[in-house]
Motif scaffolding. Sequence first.
Motif, PDB file in Angstrom:
ATOM      1  N   LYS A  31       0.763  -0.770  -0.187  1.00 41.46           N
ATOM      2  CA  LYS A  31      -0.061   0.105   0.154  1.00 41.46           C
ATOM      3  C   LYS A  31       1.226   1.142   0.187  1.00 41.46           C
ATOM      4  O   LYS A  31       1.176   1.098   0.809  1.00 41.46           O
ATOM      5  CB  LYS A  31      -0.719   0.004   1.084  1.00 41.46           C
TER       6      LYS A  31
ATOM      7  N   ARG B 289       0.648   5.358  -0.686  1.00 41.37           N
ATOM      8  CA  ARG B 289      -0.294   7.091   0.156  1.00 41.37           C
ATOM      9  C   ARG B 289       0.728   8.128  -0.433  1.00 41.37           C
ATOM     10  O   ARG B 289       1.890   8.062  -0.153  1.00 41.37           O
ATOM     11  CB  ARG B 289       0.177   6.570   1.507  1.00 41.37           C
TER      12      ARG B 289
ATOM     13  N   THR C 255      -4.573   6.823  -2.020  1.00 34.75           N
ATOM     14  CA  THR C 255      -4.170   5.907  -1.627  1.00 34.75           C
ATOM     15  C   THR C 255      -4.065   4.685  -2.262  1.00 34.75           C
ATOM     16  O   THR C 255      -5.047   4.628  -3.361  1.00 34.75           O
ATOM     17  CB  THR C 255      -4.018   4.877  -0.240  1.00 34.75           C
TER      18      THR C 255
ATOM     19  N   THR D 233      -3.776   0.550  -3.330  1.00 35.34           N
ATOM     20  CA  THR D 233      -3.402  -1.078  -2.171  1.00 35.34           C
ATOM     21  C   THR D 233      -2.956  -1.941  -3.812  1.00 35.34           C
ATOM     22  O   THR D 233      -4.243  -2.049  -4.438  1.00 35.34           O
ATOM     23  CB  THR D 233      -3.732  -1.106  -1.076  1.00 35.34           C
TER      24      THR D 233
ATOM     25  N   ALA E  74       3.154   1.354  -6.044  1.00 36.31           N
ATOM     26  CA  ALA E  74       2.973  -0.086  -4.662  1.00 36.31           C
ATOM     27  C   ALA E  74       3.436  -1.158  -5.736  1.00 36.31           C
ATOM     28  O   ALA E  74       3.493  -2.123  -4.605  1.00 36.31           O
ATOM     29  CB  ALA E  74       0.988   0.090  -4.829  1.00 36.31           C
TER      30      ALA E  74
END
Length: 148
Positions: free
Chosen positions: A36, A38, A45, A47, A136
Amino acid sequence: MSAETDMIKLYSGRILALAADMPRTARLVNPTATAKKRSPLCGSTVTVDIVVKDGVITEYGQDVKACALGQAAAAVVGGNIIGLKRDQVQSGRDQLVAMLKNDGAVPDAPFSDLEVLQPAKDYKNRHASILLAFDATLAALEDSTASA
């Protein structure tokens, strides 16, 4: 050009269409790795769950909570990520950074649809959100090799 016209150009119909039709939005049940990321500036964000076999991404799921620009980037990444290796993902990210920050060329295939984000180069506060899907994915790939 007015700020309002600039924003209309930034959030083009093509960007909004990509954001609305994002692929691979289901999280994976048994991923090889999850990461994840951010953006501290805007709070977006992403994920990412991946399954990796022999260094190749074979399954991919993503949960994206981002602006339309971040969603559009995640849509392009998610739509083209299966079958790629880490170096190809890193190359796509590097080319996107060059396009946004250094007026570089549009990323090569399979990420050439990121061309739609060229107007965002003038909005540095949006760059982190645009890069989240790559960041990510690369973090998940790093985790998958560390645990292999």
